[in-house]
Design a protein around this motif. Structure first.
Motif, PDB file in Angstrom:
ATOM      1  N   TYR A 170       7.216 -33.805   3.018  1.00 21.08           N
ATOM      2  CA  TYR A 170       7.744 -35.144   2.785  1.00 21.08           C
ATOM      3  C   TYR A 170       9.040 -35.098   1.994  1.00 21.08           C
ATOM      4  O   TYR A 170       9.354 -34.128   1.312  1.00 21.08           O
TER       5      TYR A 170
ATOM      6  N   THR B  54      11.605 -38.309  -0.105  1.00 21.39           N
ATOM      7  CA  THR B  54      11.660 -39.723  -0.464  1.00 21.39           C
ATOM      8  C   THR B  54      13.098 -40.157  -0.679  1.00 21.39           C
ATOM      9  O   THR B  54      13.936 -39.376  -1.124  1.00 21.39           O
TER      10      THR B  54
ATOM     11  N   GLN C 149      10.031 -46.958  -2.804  1.00 25.30           N
ATOM     12  CA  GLN C 149      10.846 -46.011  -2.054  1.00 25.30           C
ATOM     13  C   GLN C 149      10.293 -45.812  -0.647  1.00 25.30           C
ATOM     14  O   GLN C 149       9.170 -46.184  -0.351  1.00 25.30           O
ATOM     15  N   THR C 150      11.083 -45.217   0.217  1.00 26.39           N
ATOM     16  CA  THR C 150      10.664 -44.882   1.569  1.00 26.39           C
ATOM     17  C   THR C 150      10.325 -43.401   1.598  1.00 26.39           C
ATOM     18  O   THR C 150      11.101 -42.575   1.134  1.00 26.39           O
ATOM     19  N   VAL C 151       9.140 -43.073   2.130  1.00 35.44           N
ATOM     20  CA  VAL C 151       8.689 -41.694   2.214  1.00 35.44           C
ATOM     21  C   VAL C 151       8.801 -41.260   3.673  1.00 35.44           C
ATOM     22  O   VAL C 151       8.302 -41.929   4.570  1.00 35.44           O
TER      23      VAL C 151
END
Length: 120
Positions: free
Chosen positions: A91, A93, A103-105
């Motif tokens: 992943y 972020t 936040q967008t992961v």
């Protein structure tokens, strides 16, 4: 600096109160916002400022590092890939939305390289 005080300063700080001084204007003097001390423009003639802005290097993707299953794109977590069923995904972020939102992961499957996102 023309005003004496408890602080010694060679940059744009007031020697009386330690506050940062405003930028030198065309008026020939600088007045401290906090304590109203006045400095003439000659006090700042020997001050030089230098700024360095570091940038991260940009990595490029190619077929070699996309298909390399032994080198994941980031930290690996236990998450089931919806495409191949593998339980390992890496992943990364990013803060793509407003600062007051999560936040967008970005998840990438370690086995098949399937990508998905999650807004946290």
């Amino acid at each position: 600096m023309s005003t004496s005080g408890p602080f010694s300063s060679t940059t744009a700080f007031c020697v009386k109160c330690g506050s940062i001084l405003p930028l030198l204007q065309d008026f020939g003097s600088v007045k401290c916002y906090a304590c109203a001390a006045i400095y003439d423009a000659d006090s700042f003639s020997n001050i030089k400022f230098s700024y360095t802005i570091p940038f991260n290097t940009v990595s490029t993707l190619n077929n070699d590092n996309i298909l390399n299953l032994d080198n994941p794109d980031g930290p690996v977590v236990e998450r089931k890939c919806p495409k191949c069923g593998s339980d390992r995904m890496s992943y990364a972020t990013l803060q793509l939305r407003s600062a007051d939102e999560g936040q967008t992961v970005f998840y990438t499957c370690v086995s098949c390289k399937f990508k998905e996102t999650e807004n946290s």
